[in-house]
Design an enzyme around this catalytic site. Structure first.
Site, PDB file in Angstrom:
ATOM      1  N   ALA A 164     -15.068  21.366   5.198  1.00  6.97           N
ATOM      2  CA  ALA A 164     -15.241  20.801   3.854  1.00  6.97           C
ATOM      3  C   ALA A 164     -15.892  21.806   2.923  1.00  6.97           C
ATOM      4  O   ALA A 164     -15.710  21.748   1.707  1.00  6.97           O
ATOM      5  CB  ALA A 164     -16.082  19.535   3.924  1.00  6.97           C
ATOM      6  N   GLN A 165     -16.685  22.755   3.514  1.00 10.13           N
ATOM      7  CA  GLN A 165     -17.348  23.745   2.664  1.00 10.13           C
ATOM      8  C   GLN A 165     -16.346  24.788   2.158  1.00 10.13           C
ATOM      9  O   GLN A 165     -16.256  25.060   0.973  1.00 10.13           O
ATOM     10  CB  GLN A 165     -18.480  24.452   3.420  1.00 10.13           C
ATOM     11  CG  GLN A 165     -19.764  23.636   3.521  1.00 10.13           C
ATOM     12  CD  GLN A 165     -19.654  22.543   4.568  1.00 10.13           C
ATOM     13  OE1 GLN A 165     -19.101  22.771   5.657  1.00 10.13           O
ATOM     14  NE2 GLN A 165     -20.144  21.358   4.254  1.00 10.13           N
ATOM     15  N   MET A 204     -10.668  25.744   3.247  1.00  8.56           N
ATOM     16  CA  MET A 204      -9.579  26.656   3.605  1.00  8.56           C
ATOM     17  C   MET A 204      -9.446  26.637   5.120  1.00  8.56           C
ATOM     18  O   MET A 204     -10.372  26.306   5.841  1.00  8.56           O
ATOM     19  CB  MET A 204      -9.901  28.099   3.189  1.00  8.56           C
ATOM     20  CG  MET A 204      -9.850  28.368   1.713  1.00  8.56           C
ATOM     21  SD  MET A 204      -9.982  30.125   1.407  1.00  8.56           S
ATOM     22  CE  MET A 204     -11.514  30.527   2.178  1.00  8.56           C
ATOM     23  N   SER A 205      -8.274  27.017   5.588  1.00  9.17           N
ATOM     24  CA  SER A 205      -8.127  27.308   7.003  1.00  9.17           C
ATOM     25  C   SER A 205      -7.259  28.552   7.113  1.00  9.17           C
ATOM     26  O   SER A 205      -6.720  29.022   6.113  1.00  9.17           O
ATOM     27  CB  SER A 205      -7.484  26.120   7.732  1.00  9.17           C
ATOM     28  OG  SER A 205      -6.166  25.940   7.241  1.00  9.17           O
ATOM     29  N   ASP A 220      -5.288  -4.335   6.258  1.00  8.29           N
ATOM     30  CA  ASP A 220      -5.884  -4.243   7.583  1.00  8.29           C
ATOM     31  C   ASP A 220      -7.403  -4.129   7.534  1.00  8.29           C
ATOM     32  O   ASP A 220      -8.088  -4.544   8.447  1.00  8.29           O
ATOM     33  CB  ASP A 220      -5.270  -3.093   8.380  1.00  8.29           C
ATOM     34  CG  ASP A 220      -5.326  -1.780   7.616  1.00  8.29           C
ATOM     35  OD1 ASP A 220      -5.895  -1.775   6.497  1.00  8.29           O
ATOM     36  OD2 ASP A 220      -4.802  -0.779   8.113  1.00  8.29           O
ATOM     37  N   ASP A 257       0.847  -1.184   0.000  1.00 12.55           N
ATOM     38  CA  ASP A 257       0.000   0.000   0.000  1.00 12.55           C
ATOM     39  C   ASP A 257       0.881   1.232   0.000  1.00 12.55           C
ATOM     40  O   ASP A 257       1.911   1.249   0.657  1.00 12.55           O
ATOM     41  CB  ASP A 257      -0.870   0.001   1.253  1.00 12.55           C
ATOM     42  CG  ASP A 257      -2.086  -0.884   1.072  1.00 12.55           C
ATOM     43  OD1 ASP A 257      -2.580  -0.946  -0.071  1.00 12.55           O
ATOM     44  OD2 ASP A 257      -2.510  -1.514   2.055  1.00 12.55           O
ATOM     45  N   GLU A 300      -0.180  17.994   8.232  1.00 12.71           N
ATOM     46  CA  GLU A 300       0.145  18.875   7.106  1.00 12.71           C
ATOM     47  C   GLU A 300       0.485  20.262   7.605  1.00 12.71           C
ATOM     48  O   GLU A 300       1.469  20.881   7.181  1.00 12.71           O
ATOM     49  CB  GLU A 300      -1.029  18.947   6.132  1.00 12.71           C
ATOM     50  CG  GLU A 300      -1.201  17.643   5.372  1.00 12.71           C
ATOM     51  CD  GLU A 300      -2.452  17.637   4.504  1.00 12.71           C
ATOM     52  OE1 GLU A 300      -3.018  18.717   4.281  1.00 12.71           O
ATOM     53  OE2 GLU A 300      -2.838  16.543   4.065  1.00 12.71           O
ATOM     54  N   LYS A 343      -5.142  29.776   3.813  1.00  7.15           N
ATOM     55  CA  LYS A 343      -4.464  28.822   2.914  1.00  7.15           C
ATOM     56  C   LYS A 343      -5.454  27.711   2.612  1.00  7.15           C
ATOM     57  O   LYS A 343      -6.324  27.394   3.434  1.00  7.15           O
ATOM     58  CB  LYS A 343      -3.183  28.280   3.549  1.00  7.15           C
ATOM     59  CG  LYS A 343      -3.410  27.399   4.789  1.00  7.15           C
ATOM     60  CD  LYS A 343      -2.097  26.866   5.289  1.00  7.15           C
ATOM     61  CE  LYS A 343      -2.124  26.217   6.652  1.00  7.15           C
ATOM     62  NZ  LYS A 343      -2.951  25.125   6.919  1.00  7.15           N
ATOM     63  N   PHE A 400     -10.377  24.404   9.242  1.00 14.27           N
ATOM     64  CA  PHE A 400     -10.705  23.884   7.914  1.00 14.27           C
ATOM     65  C   PHE A 400     -12.098  23.264   7.932  1.00 14.27           C
ATOM     66  O   PHE A 400     -12.460  22.567   8.864  1.00 14.27           O
ATOM     67  CB  PHE A 400      -9.680  22.818   7.531  1.00 14.27           C
ATOM     68  CG  PHE A 400      -9.949  22.179   6.209  1.00 14.27           C
ATOM     69  CD1 PHE A 400      -9.441  22.735   5.039  1.00 14.27           C
ATOM     70  CD2 PHE A 400     -10.715  21.021   6.112  1.00 14.27           C
ATOM     71  CE1 PHE A 400      -9.682  22.148   3.831  1.00 14.27           C
ATOM     72  CE2 PHE A 400     -10.974  20.430   4.889  1.00 14.27           C
ATOM     73  CZ  PHE A 400     -10.443  21.001   3.745  1.00 14.27           C
TER      74      PHE A 400
END
Lengths: 558, 695
Positions: free
Chosen positions: B387-388, B391-392, B531, B319, B360, B404, B385
């Site tokens: 999902a909409q 950005m954070s 797994d 993987d 990250e 960003k 951050f």
């Protein structure tokens, strides 16, 4: 004779064999893979009721081999027993029962052990229609079994390994017969006789008379050598001037002995689609052959003893036409090819020279071995070598992509077990049962002491390995030796064939695994070394004690 | 004792005299013919030893001579047998200790069984009645409640709740792990301890058949079945034994013909020296030690067959995430837009990431620090951050805002930008994407004006040292295939960087299964790790399927090995151990057979030199006397077993090279060494034995 003459002879042989290696090897590969039948072959298949395109499982293949061979034994037996009724029988009586039995088995198994003197026992019809026919048939059976094993290695998830009847017919018609015709013509040109003139009384130069035999010798001599049979037309075999008139026919006969066995590796390589594999097999055979030849040449020329020193060389029992080294070349070739033809008395080799002849047969007749049997013998050893070497590189061993697992090792081990067990059992009974020992020491053994033991040892080794040569001096035409050697010859031929064909079936059923950097390369000089080492080690470990009591006890002096 | 490189090297192994001593009682117990019967070679030696002992006892009765010699042979034959059983018991010793500690975890606990479980109304079984029963009485499918501080009563899957679990009893790893219902982290193992919270567990194995039970059986060697190669080797050894039995049986009458009949004790000595006792004695120890080496690396193989298959593997499926790469994207480069100072971009990106605890985010700060940025965590409002927004960022007290995120999202936030700036950003984004990375756009709003600063290049980072390991695998003839859900472009970039041979991109579990089938169709053996429950079919199909201990029970059930450390790169170790196991067997077999040459040269002249003085020429070792020669060969034959125990336990050294080189080395050491070593060894022993009066 100067050593350079032997070197020149060997060089000639190498050139001739090398020239034939590719064309003959490829011709045989084509013969056994082609889809085309000749008209005469189609006729034969119809007569036999065989469908030439129907493939056989290993069991059916084996059944066909056995049926064909047993019928061959019966026919040959009946032919000998009916000799008095046959034309061209030279007025000879029927061959005695025990001897007929022994001879029938011996010729059908490609052994050609002869407990008799041919010129006073077998008429021309038995020689031609019986013995010569089996010379072709037994060699063809050897070829067929070898080819079946090669097919098994080359196959991919196959339940069949070919058709025995097709292999048999093609081996005779496309390989053995054409080669024999050419060889017989060359032999005729060399002075080998070919007539039906029976016994002739001639007046010798000194004014006396002598009876000299005639016969269709050249035709039989060709297949005798080509098919690694070895059964002579005359008692003296290739030491007889009518069978082997001159120095160059001697060399030509050696060439014929080696021709097919040394070309078969090419056939093998071509059929498995990787000629380098064939070259490696050839390399192993040639290494053993040359090492053995060198050893015997050195030991024979260094032969000690008062008689030798008086004569200047160990010439007793050797033909003055050939001398020591040509006899060594013939003796090495005949014992390494399961032929058993002789141009000198092996009994008269020096003790250590005789030791080499014995060891040659003990190696298992695989360098290059008999027609077909040499190749399958060597491939079985290669399987064992692959197993040990394969483990040592950390993989489940495989040969040509075919795995060598429990079943394969069992069959290969049984193959290798068979001959030594036959030899040792024969010896054990011969010397363990007082009545038999008395028969041996009373009738059979000519020479006293350990040389006498070597004669018996040689007889059993020769029989079990289907060589057929004898350490002269042993009278083998006794009930015990006729029966035991007959049994050993029969089992020594067909028990290994059972294992070879089963192995062919086991390999054929597998799907090959692709070769990677991590798989054992079986085409390298290193692998040749491993195979040669395995051959030597296996036979040395098995036979060292009896060799110590035979030729070594006789030949080593404090 | 001897001077072969093999034995010298073996002496340096992790093998102590204490181990030998501890193994002794068990070694004596194993002398019982009933337990020795499964090893035909050593059984034959024991029969020979017993027979020689009887001979020695009755020798005075029948008035024979050579009592000292016969007794010496008898004693050394017994020692030969004992050394063989000792090898096995030493090999089992380590497993036994491990099993004992495992067994302690298996003590019966009280399980709180839920009597009437209501999956929808009361999933956590807070109100459901429970009854306390011994864990040994649990049945398949029972539901149990395990609270903090309690032992998990049996293997199972969590159906409700989340808990931290101490699995050190099994894995040896003291840090607790989190287990929760649903997903791929739901399996719990009996005998582990719940440290916090409360979970409901559905029992998936019967008592006595749990993971720990199987582990105990494995490390103790109780369920050791012979592997295919072991069976093949057994056949070969049995055949050799048969040949030598015939050789020795025939030697009596044949020698009798020359009036040189050897004594029965001598014949037995010859037989024992010839049959492959060295490998016969060590074969089972090698197998046990091989499994043990796996256990020491925290890998449990469910069968020896799987370990052997590992040595044959020619395709390795790995993987990408977690195995080849670190699993998280990391910042590798700041790319300012034209006209923007790099320091400004670095500073903005770092400020926006300081409060971002994702790997990250941390990697952005780490990269900034390496560029000598030394800002501190600012006061201000962190914008997380979603999902909409995709950005954070952070709103600083001075009113400036930094964001960003995905380029399109940041562009939308900024609004209109000059065409040149937009084009420059688009070019950079494309470049990074094409190289398999993820571009992160950074923008700032200060004094009401929006400004695009540039991009941060995030990428998958290949673990260090992997490239070399893959190269080593390639040299061994093993192809590596990277499996990833990424698109083909990204996948190929990572693949090239890691040095794998092939890629399966945008892979679904079905693709994986199909790939394995395809490889197997071509005759290749495939190994993989997995797994998740959706890995189970592929794990089952693969020839070697290593399930991670953190994985689901379905995965663990489907694989034939479990890695307790859940470290997928360990597959490479497994392959090495598999190979080492076979090499050790092959090397010692070759050594054992090659030894026979020297033994013949010792014994055969000794047997017959009285009748045939010429055979003294074969006494190349110039041994003291016939008796001392035979006895020395027997002693060598026994001692070589002890000398090779460390090698059998540790395994032959294995270097990842091509087959040809490996074979050459091992042939020289064990083949040629096997021929030469006993000549030296027997001579040395004879020098000592020769001092004994009467021999």
């Amino acid at each position: 004779m100067a050593a350079w003459l032997l070197v020149a002879q060997v060089a000639t042989l190498v050139v001739l064999l090398a020239a034939c290696y590719r064309p003959l090897g490829d011709h045989m590969a084509r013969t056994f893979t082609s889809d085309h039948d000749l008209a005469v072959e189609r006729g034969l298949y119809r007569a036999l009721g065989v469908d030439p395109r129907a493939e056989q499982s290993w069991r059916n293949y084996l059944r066909s081999v056995l049926v064909f061979s047993v019928v061959g034994v019966l026919l040959l037996y009946v032919l000998q027993r009916a000799q008095a009724l046959l034309p061209y029988s030279l007025g000879l009586p029927p061959v005695p029962e025990g001897l007929s039995f022994n001879t029938a088995i011996s010729f059908v198994t490609n052994t050609d052990w002869q407990s008799y003197s041919p010129e006073t026992t077998m008429g021309y019809t038995v020689q031609l229609a019986g013995l010569a026919v089996q010379n072709f048939a037994s060699a063809a059976v050897g070829l067929a079994v070898a080819v079946a094993l090669v097919r098994g290695l080359a196959a991919r998830r196959s339940s069949t390994i070919g058709n025995f009847w097709v292999d048999l017919v093609r081996a005779v018609l496309r390989v053995l017969l054409p080669l024999s015709v050419v060889a017989a013509i060359v032999l005729l040109a060399g002075g080998v006789i070919q007539n039906f003139s029976g016994f002739q009384t001639v007046h010798t130069l000194t004014g006396g008379t002598a009876v000299i035999p005639g016969g269709p010798v050249a035709s039989q001599e060709a297949i005798k050598e080509l098919g690694t049979n070895g059964g002579g037309f005359f008692n003296a075999n290739s030491a007889h001037p009518f069978e082997n008139p001159s120095g160059w026919t001697n060399l030509f006969e050696v060439f014929l002995l080696l021709l097919i066995p040394f070309s078969l590796p090419r056939t093998f390589g071509t059929m498995v689609g990787d000629r380098r594999q064939g070259t490696a097999v050839l390399g192993a055979m040639a290494t053993l052959y040359l090492a053995s030849l060198t050893a015997m040449a050195l030991l024979e020329t260094a032969g000690g003893g008062a008689a030798t020193q008086a004569a200047g060389a160990a010439m007793e029992g050797k033909e003055t036409r050939f001398g020591v080294l040509s006899s060594v070349l013939f003796a090495t070739s005949t014992t390494l090819t399961s032929t058993g033809a002789v141009d000198a008395s092996h009994d008269s080799l020096t003790p250590l020279g005789g030791f080499v002849a014995l060891v040659n047969m003990m190696l298992g007749e695989l360098a290059p071995g008999g027609v077909g049997s040499g190749l399958y013998g060597l491939l079985v050893i290669a399987v064992i070598a692959v197993f040990l070497a394969g483990l040592m590189i950390g993989r489940t061993p495989s040969y040509l992509g075919k795995q060598v697992g429990g079943r394969e090792i069992k069959l290969a081990s049984l193959y290798i077990l068979t001959t030594p067990v036959l030899v040792l059992t024969g010896l054990g009974l011969s010397f363990g049962i007082p009545a038999l020992t008395r028969s041996l020491t009373g009738t059979s053994i000519l020479n006293p002491g350990q040389h006498g033991f070597s004669e018996v040892l040689y007889a059993f080794v020769s029989a079990a390995n289907n060589n057929g040569s004898a350490f002269g001096g042993l009278t083998a035409n006794t009930p015990w030796l006729n029966a035991s050697l007959g049994a050993v010859i029969f089992l020594g031929r067909f028990v290994p064939i059972v294992f070879v064909l089963a192995l062919a079936g086991a390999f054929a059923a597998q799907a090959p695994r692709p070769a990677t950097e991590g798989t054992l390369p079986t085409h390298t000089p290193l692998f040749v070394v491993v195979v040669v080492g395995t051959v030597v080690l296996v036979s040395a470990l098995t036979y060292f004690p009896v060799l110590a009591l035979g030729p070594l006890a006789e030949g080593l002096h404090p | 004792m001897t001077t072969t490189p093999t034995l010298e090297r073996a002496a340096g192994g992790a093998f102590t005299g204490g181990q030998l001593l501890r193994g002794l009682p068990d070694a004596f117990r194993k002398l019982d013919p009933r337990s020795l019967r499964h090893n035909p070679v050593m059984f034959l030696v024991e029969v020979g030893a017993a027979f020689t002992t009887v001979l020695a006892i009755f020798l005075p009765v029948v008035g024979g001579s050579g009592a000292l010699f016969t007794w010496s042979i008898a004693v050394w034959l017994w020692l030969t047998t004992l050394f063989a059983t000792l090898a096995e018991s030493v090999a089992e010793g380590r497993g036994k200790a491990q099993a004992a500690s495992l067994r302690r975890t298996r003590t019966t606990t009280i399980a709180h069984r839920v009597d009437a479980y209501d999956a929808s109304g009361d999933p956590a079984a807070l109100r459901a009645p429970t009854s306390d029963i011994p864990s040994a009485d649990l049945a398949l499918g029972d539901l149990v409640v395990v609270a903090a501080g309690e032992l998990v009563p049996g293997d199972g899957d969590i159906v409700a709740g989340i808990a931290s679990v101490d699995e050190s009893a099994i894995t040896g790893e003291s840090a607790p792990v989190v287990r929760e219902s649903g997903g791929d982290r739901s399996a719990v193992t009996g005998g582990t301890r719940v440290l916090s919270d409360r979970i409901v567990v559905a029992v998936t194995s019967r008592p006595g058949e749990t993971f720990v039970d199987r582990m105990i059986a494995l490390v103790e060697g109780a369920v050791r079945q012979k592997t295919p190669n072991e069976i093949a080797l057994d056949v070969l050894l049995a055949s050799l034994t048969i040949v030598f039995v015939v050789v020795v049986l025939v030697l009596g009458p044949v020698a009798g013909f020359a009036n040189a009949t050897p004594s029965i004790a001598v014949l037995i000595a010859l037989l024992v020296c010839l049959i492959p006792t060295t490998i016969g004695a060590l074969l089972s120890a090698i197998g046990i030690a091989g499994m043990d080496r796996l256990v020491q690396r925290n890998v449990l193989a469910m069968s020896g067959r799987a370990v052997e298959a590992a040595g044959d593997v020619s395709t390795l499926l790995l993987d990408k995430t977690g195995t080849i790469t670190y699993g998280n994207r990391q910042a590798v480069e700041f790319v300012p837009l034209p006209g923007v100072m790099e320091t400004e971009l670095v500073s903005a990106a770092a400020l926006a990431s300081l409060a971002d605890s994702t790997p990250e985010g941390r990697s952005v700060v780490d990269l900034a620090r390496t560029l000598r940025w030394n800002g501190l965590e600012p006061e201000g409002e962190v914008v997380p951050f979603t999902a909409q927004t995709r950005m954070s960022g952070i709103d600083l007290p001075d009113g400036s805002r930094i964001r960003k995120g995905a380029a399109s999202a940041v562009l939308a936030w900024v609004g209109t930008v000059p065409e040149a700036v937009g084009a420059a950003l688009a070019t950079e984004v494309e470049l990074i994407s094409a190289s398999g990375g993820t571009p992160l756009a950074v923008a700032v709003q200060a004094d009401g004006a929006f400004r695009l600063l540039g991009t941060v290049h995030l990428k998958d980072v290949v673990k260090t040292g992997l490239k070399e390991r893959f190269a080593a695998l390639r040299a061994m003839g093993i192809r590596t295939v990277m499996v990833t859900g990424d698109n083909a472009t990204t996948a190929r970039v990572i693949a090239a960087e890691a040095g794998v041979d092939d890629v399966l991109a945008e892979a679904t579990p079905e693709d994986k299964l199909a790939l394995i089938r395809r490889e197997q169709e071509g005759g290749r053996l495939v190994a993989m790790t997995g797994d998740g429950t959706n890995d189970a079919p592929a794990l089952a199909q693969a020839d070697v399927g290593v399930a991670m201990n953190t994985g689901t029970s379905a995965a663990k059930e489907a694989g034939n090995m479990v890695d307790l450390d859940s470290d997928p790169t360990k597959l490479i170790d497994v392959v090495t151990i598999g190979k080492q196991l076979l090499i050790t067997r092959g090397a010692l077999t070759t050594f054992s057979i090659a030894n026979d040459v020297a033994k013949y040269f010792a014994i055969i002249p000794a047997m017959f030199v009285g009748v045939f003085p010429g055979l003294e020429a074969l006494n190349v070792m110039r041994l003291h006397s016939p008796d001392s020669a035979i006895l020395s060969a027997v002693i060598f034959n026994a001692l070589v077993i002890v000398a090779l125990i460390p090698l059998a336990l540790r395994g032959v050294r294995f270097r990842a090279t091509g087959a040809a080189r490996l074979l050459r080395t091992n042939l020289l050491v064990y083949g040629l060494g096997g021929v030469i070593a006993p000549f030296v060894g027997i001579k040395l022993i004879d020098l000592v034995v020769g001092l004994i009066p009467g021999l």
